[in-house]
Design a protein around this motif. Structure first.
Motif, PDB file in Angstrom:
ATOM      1  N   GLN A 260      -6.042   1.229   5.132  1.00 42.49           N
ATOM      2  CA  GLN A 260      -7.043   1.490   4.092  1.00 42.49           C
ATOM      3  C   GLN A 260      -7.579   0.235   3.528  1.00 42.49           C
ATOM      4  OE1 GLN A 260      -5.686   4.568   1.674  1.00 42.49           O
ATOM      5  NE2 GLN A 260      -6.130   6.316   2.870  1.00 42.49           N
ATOM      6  N   LEU A 261      -8.631   0.243   2.915  1.00 42.33           N
ATOM      7  CA  LEU A 261      -9.026  -0.805   1.913  1.00 42.33           C
ATOM      8  C   LEU A 261      -9.303  -0.078   0.808  1.00 42.33           C
ATOM      9  CD1 LEU A 261     -10.408  -1.521   4.861  1.00 42.33           C
ATOM     10  CD2 LEU A 261     -11.501  -3.261   3.548  1.00 42.33           C
ATOM     11  N   GLY A 262      -8.891  -0.522  -0.279  1.00 35.64           N
ATOM     12  CA  GLY A 262      -9.037  -0.264  -1.800  1.00 35.64           C
ATOM     13  C   GLY A 262      -9.049  -1.260  -2.768  1.00 35.64           C
ATOM     14  N   VAL A 263      -8.635  -0.698  -4.083  1.00 30.43           N
ATOM     15  CA  VAL A 263      -8.865  -1.480  -5.387  1.00 30.43           C
ATOM     16  C   VAL A 263      -7.401  -1.436  -5.989  1.00 30.43           C
ATOM     17  CG1 VAL A 263     -10.050  -1.758  -7.635  1.00 30.43           C
ATOM     18  CG2 VAL A 263     -11.094  -0.728  -5.595  1.00 30.43           C
ATOM     19  N   VAL A 264      -6.936  -2.631  -6.389  1.00 33.20           N
ATOM     20  CA  VAL A 264      -5.654  -2.741  -6.907  1.00 33.20           C
ATOM     21  C   VAL A 264      -5.867  -3.941  -8.072  1.00 33.20           C
ATOM     22  CG1 VAL A 264      -3.269  -3.502  -7.029  1.00 33.20           C
ATOM     23  CG2 VAL A 264      -4.332  -2.310  -5.014  1.00 33.20           C
ATOM     24  N   GLU A 265      -5.863  -3.415  -9.340  1.00 36.78           N
ATOM     25  CA  GLU A 265      -5.822  -4.340 -10.681  1.00 36.78           C
ATOM     26  C   GLU A 265      -7.059  -5.208 -10.400  1.00 36.78           C
ATOM     27  OE1 GLU A 265      -2.279  -6.265 -10.630  1.00 36.78           O
ATOM     28  OE2 GLU A 265      -0.864  -4.641 -11.328  1.00 36.78           O
ATOM     29  N   GLY A 266      -8.257  -4.403 -10.139  1.00 38.06           N
ATOM     30  CA  GLY A 266      -9.587  -5.252 -10.233  1.00 38.06           C
ATOM     31  C   GLY A 266      -9.745  -6.195  -8.965  1.00 38.06           C
ATOM     32  N   LEU A 267      -9.139  -5.797  -8.191  1.00 33.94           N
ATOM     33  CA  LEU A 267      -9.254  -6.446  -6.652  1.00 33.94           C
ATOM     34  C   LEU A 267      -9.676  -5.671  -5.504  1.00 33.94           C
ATOM     35  CD1 LEU A 267      -6.167  -8.998  -6.631  1.00 33.94           C
ATOM     36  CD2 LEU A 267      -8.616  -9.558  -7.393  1.00 33.94           C
ATOM     37  N   LEU A 268     -10.401  -5.943  -4.642  1.00 33.97           N
ATOM     38  CA  LEU A 268     -10.546  -5.352  -3.422  1.00 33.97           C
ATOM     39  C   LEU A 268      -9.730  -5.656  -2.399  1.00 33.97           C
ATOM     40  CD1 LEU A 268     -13.505  -4.991  -4.924  1.00 33.97           C
ATOM     41  CD2 LEU A 268     -14.428  -5.075  -2.696  1.00 33.97           C
ATOM     42  N   VAL A 269      -8.848  -5.003  -1.846  1.00 35.11           N
ATOM     43  CA  VAL A 269      -7.825  -5.432  -0.855  1.00 35.11           C
ATOM     44  C   VAL A 269      -7.849  -4.508   0.491  1.00 35.11           C
ATOM     45  CG1 VAL A 269      -6.263  -6.016  -2.998  1.00 35.11           C
ATOM     46  CG2 VAL A 269      -6.061  -3.937  -1.969  1.00 35.11           C
ATOM     47  N   ASP A 270      -7.263  -5.078   1.379  1.00 31.66           N
ATOM     48  CA  ASP A 270      -7.379  -4.922   2.834  1.00 31.66           C
ATOM     49  C   ASP A 270      -5.776  -4.658   3.302  1.00 31.66           C
ATOM     50  OD1 ASP A 270      -7.421  -4.451   5.397  1.00 31.66           O
ATOM     51  OD2 ASP A 270      -8.326  -6.400   5.728  1.00 31.66           O
ATOM     52  N   ARG A 271      -5.446  -3.252   3.439  1.00 27.01           N
ATOM     53  CA  ARG A 271      -4.206  -3.041   4.221  1.00 27.01           C
ATOM     54  C   ARG A 271      -4.409  -2.568   5.627  1.00 27.01           C
ATOM     55  NH1 ARG A 271      -0.028   0.273   0.867  1.00 27.01           N
ATOM     56  NH2 ARG A 271       1.489  -0.649   2.732  1.00 27.01           N
ATOM     57  N   ALA A 272      -5.338  -2.858   6.134  1.00 30.88           N
ATOM     58  CA  ALA A 272      -6.017  -2.353   7.443  1.00 30.88           C
ATOM     59  C   ALA A 272      -5.805  -3.347   8.596  1.00 30.88           C
ATOM     60  CB  ALA A 272      -7.196  -1.543   7.567  1.00 30.88           C
ATOM     61  N   PHE A 273      -6.341  -4.650   8.157  1.00 35.59           N
ATOM     62  CA  PHE A 273      -6.366  -5.423   9.302  1.00 35.59           C
ATOM     63  C   PHE A 273      -5.579  -6.875   8.677  1.00 35.59           C
ATOM     64  CE2 PHE A 273     -10.590  -3.205   9.300  1.00 35.59           C
ATOM     65  CZ  PHE A 273     -10.406  -2.696  10.507  1.00 35.59           C
ATOM     66  N   VAL A 274      -4.372  -6.483   8.713  1.00 34.72           N
ATOM     67  CA  VAL A 274      -3.413  -7.386   8.144  1.00 34.72           C
ATOM     68  C   VAL A 274      -2.215  -7.082   9.313  1.00 34.72           C
ATOM     69  CG1 VAL A 274      -4.113  -7.680   5.679  1.00 34.72           C
ATOM     70  CG2 VAL A 274      -2.490  -6.151   6.303  1.00 34.72           C
ATOM     71  N   GLU A 275      -1.340  -8.240   9.171  1.00 33.74           N
ATOM     72  CA  GLU A 275      -0.132  -8.125   9.871  1.00 33.74           C
ATOM     73  C   GLU A 275       0.888  -7.244   9.002  1.00 33.74           C
ATOM     74  OE1 GLU A 275       1.708 -11.700  11.244  1.00 33.74           O
ATOM     75  OE2 GLU A 275      -0.117 -12.452  12.310  1.00 33.74           O
ATOM     76  N   ASP A 276       1.603  -6.428   9.628  1.00 34.17           N
ATOM     77  CA  ASP A 276       2.711  -5.713   8.887  1.00 34.17           C
ATOM     78  C   ASP A 276       1.991  -4.896   7.728  1.00 34.17           C
ATOM     79  OD1 ASP A 276       4.983  -4.086   8.152  1.00 34.17           O
ATOM     80  OD2 ASP A 276       6.003  -6.159   7.491  1.00 34.17           O
ATOM     81  N   ARG A 277       0.907  -3.943   8.203  1.00 34.40           N
ATOM     82  CA  ARG A 277       0.291  -3.428   6.898  1.00 34.40           C
ATOM     83  C   ARG A 277       0.895  -2.437   6.231  1.00 34.40           C
ATOM     84  NH1 ARG A 277      -1.868  -1.953  12.073  1.00 34.40           N
ATOM     85  NH2 ARG A 277      -1.729   0.331  12.593  1.00 34.40           N
ATOM     86  N   GLN A 278       2.318  -2.047   6.720  1.00 31.09           N
ATOM     87  CA  GLN A 278       3.223  -1.337   5.996  1.00 31.09           C
ATOM     88  C   GLN A 278       3.455  -1.833   4.725  1.00 31.09           C
ATOM     89  OE1 GLN A 278       3.962   2.184   6.558  1.00 31.09           O
ATOM     90  NE2 GLN A 278       2.746   1.943   8.466  1.00 31.09           N
ATOM     91  N   LYS A 279       3.607  -3.285   4.607  1.00 26.66           N
ATOM     92  CA  LYS A 279       3.999  -4.103   3.519  1.00 26.66           C
ATOM     93  C   LYS A 279       3.151  -4.983   2.928  1.00 26.66           C
ATOM     94  CE  LYS A 279       8.778  -4.157   5.526  1.00 26.66           C
ATOM     95  NZ  LYS A 279      10.015  -4.957   5.840  1.00 26.66           N
ATOM     96  N   ASN A 280       2.220  -5.534   3.640  1.00 26.86           N
ATOM     97  CA  ASN A 280       1.284  -6.768   3.144  1.00 26.86           C
ATOM     98  C   ASN A 280      -0.185  -5.941   2.907  1.00 26.86           C
ATOM     99  OD1 ASN A 280       3.406  -8.456   3.717  1.00 26.86           O
ATOM    100  ND2 ASN A 280       2.630  -8.689   5.697  1.00 26.86           N
TER     101      ASN A 280
END
Length: 474
Positions: A260-280
């Motif tokens: 997923q992509l979402g919002v954390v503490e005022g940031l747009l973040v990507d947990r979909a197109f990264v290595e080891d998306r479970q942690k990164n």
């Protein structure tokens, strides 16, 4: 060069922004083209004369009769599937395509490598998301264009001289209905709410046509993970027949989970197109990089980012593209501050779903609303926004429907009901809104209705609002 259309008898249904280019392209490919059109007004006659000068046959005032010998129909997207022309085509075994289907099949006809399509649909937010996506792709150094339902012809894009690396494509439910073989690289459905049901016949049929955008996706089906309506965009993904390895990618205004992509503490973040998306997670941009940073527009930005990341675009390009993006007029546009009150033009909010998102962006609102309801009801909209309303000013033909919803669900909110539908009513509406507003409030034009009872279109309505606001500050 001969093509599959050489010598083929093709009927183009409808003149206008899609019909005229389709007729010209097909004629240039050697087809025998007949254009049929319901209207016979001055504009249609001028378009007919232009086509007839090329050797195209045009029949005005008769859009229901299937021309003899027709082997294919290419239709304007807005023509209803129930028209007698299409009934006759079905009985004769004649296929019906839209201009999007034609454009899809013409990709690479000249020997060039076809540009992949990143496609977007949804009830609201399509244009903004596609423009954001194009801005991100350009920031990545890619040759691209925002095309489709956005007003730039797909046919021009695929048959013109410019060679694109990728296209950002806005598609309406009408266009998707008539595009059976479309297969995008990746696609997004932003949201689903009842709309155009008179055309589709039911919410289920409307959703099914929206869901066609996911068919055959190669890399990513991007969906709204926050949606609660049924069917949801995630339901459409689950039902899609995609290529092996294609992934479901959600976007959320909350903390994203894996894929997923979402919002954390005022940031747009990507947990979909990264290595080891479970942690990164990968930071893409700050919320403040989104213009304007209203919740629904942040969702648009996340969807655009998801499609861009599916195409391999870097995080830095996402940030730079969002920063460079300037929204079109009349889309939650800040006009001015007068005496500590913000005046915001969201004239483009022509239905309740868009207006719900607009109202959610502000804490204390004097709401200017009304126009042509198009069969909509307003109880859920008003009930959800009641706590945010300082007051309401109602204009337009169907304002009574909103007034009655306010009486039921927000009886303490003061309401000014302007019994007039002339264009000058907007100045009075803004003046009444100023009287109701307090410093720190937002006067928000988010009509939840179409504009044609009082104005030519939503652009003229928004311009009238902006001019009225300017007169306040003069």
């Amino acid at each position: 060069m001969p093509s599959e259309f050489t010598g083929k008898h093709v009927t183009v249904a409808g003149l206008g922004v899609s019909g005229v280019p389709a007729a010209k392209v097909l004629h240039g490919l050697g087809a025998h083209v007949t254009v049929v059109n319901d209207g016979d007004d001055e504009r249609a006659r001028a378009q007919a004369a232009e086509l007839e000068a090329l050797g195209v046959t045009v029949r005005l005032g008769d859009g229901d009769t299937l021309p003899e010998g027709t082997e294919l129909i290419v239709t304007a997207p807005g023509w209803k599937p129930t028209k007698p022309l299409f009934t006759a085509a079905g009985q004769a075994g004649v296929p019906v395509w839209g201009d999007v289907e034609l454009a899809w099949r013409l990709r690479g006809l000249d020997g060039r490598k076809p540009a992949p399509w990143l496609a977007v649909t949804g009830t609201n937010g399509k244009t903004t998301t596609v423009q954001m996506l194009a801005s991100i792709l350009k920031a990545a150094g890619l040759r691209t264009a925002a095309v489709g339902n956005i007003g730039v012809s797909l046919l021009d894009a695929v048959t013109g001289d410019t060679e694109y690396d990728v296209l950002a494509v806005e598609l309406s439910s009408y266009q998707l209905h008539w595009a059976p073989s479309l297969r995008a690289h990746s696609a997004a459905v932003l949201n689903l709410a009842p709309d155009h049901l008179d055309w589709h016949g039911s919410m289920e049929a409307y959703a099914a046509d929206k869901g066609r955008i996911y068919e055959g996706n190669q890399v990513a089906c991007v969906y709204n993970a926050d949606a609660t309506d049924k069917p949801s965009t995630e339901d459409l993904v689950r039902g899609a027949d995609v290529e092996e390895g294609c992934r479901a990618i959600g976007f959320t205004l909350g903390t994203p989970g894996p894929s997923q992509l979402g919002v954390v503490e005022g940031l747009l973040v990507d947990r979909a197109f990264v290595e080891d998306r479970q942690k990164n997670a990968q930071e893409l941009a700050e919320v403040s990089d989104v213009n304007p940073p209203a919740p629904h527009n942040i969702a648009n930005a996340l969807a655009a980012a998801g499609l861009a990341r599916a195409f391999g675009v870097s995080a830095a390009a996402v940030r730079d593209g969002l920063r460079a993006f300037t929204p079109d007029a009349h889309r939650i546009a800040h006009v001015a501050d007068v005496d500590g009150v913000a005046y915001v033009d969201d004239s483009k909010a022509t239905n309740t779903h868009a207006t719900e998102a607009s109202l959610a962006a502000y804490e204390s609102i004097v709401w200017i609303a009304g126009g042509l309801a198009k069969g909509a009801t307003f109880d859920a909209l008003v009930a959800g926004a009641a706590k945010r309303l300082r007051g309401a000013v109602l204009i337009g033909a169907d304002r009574a429907l909103i007034r009655e919803a306010l009486a039921r669900h927000a009886p303490e909110v003061p309401v000014v009901d302007l019994d007039r539908t002339d264009t000058g009513a907007m100045l009075q509406a803004v003046q009444e809104a100023r009287r109701l507003a307090r410093p720190g409030d937002t006067v928000l034009l988010a009509p939840a209705c179409a504009s044609m009872d009082m104005f030519t279109n939503y652009n003229q309505r928004g311009d009238a609002f902006a001019q009225a606001v300017r007169e306040l500050g003069a």
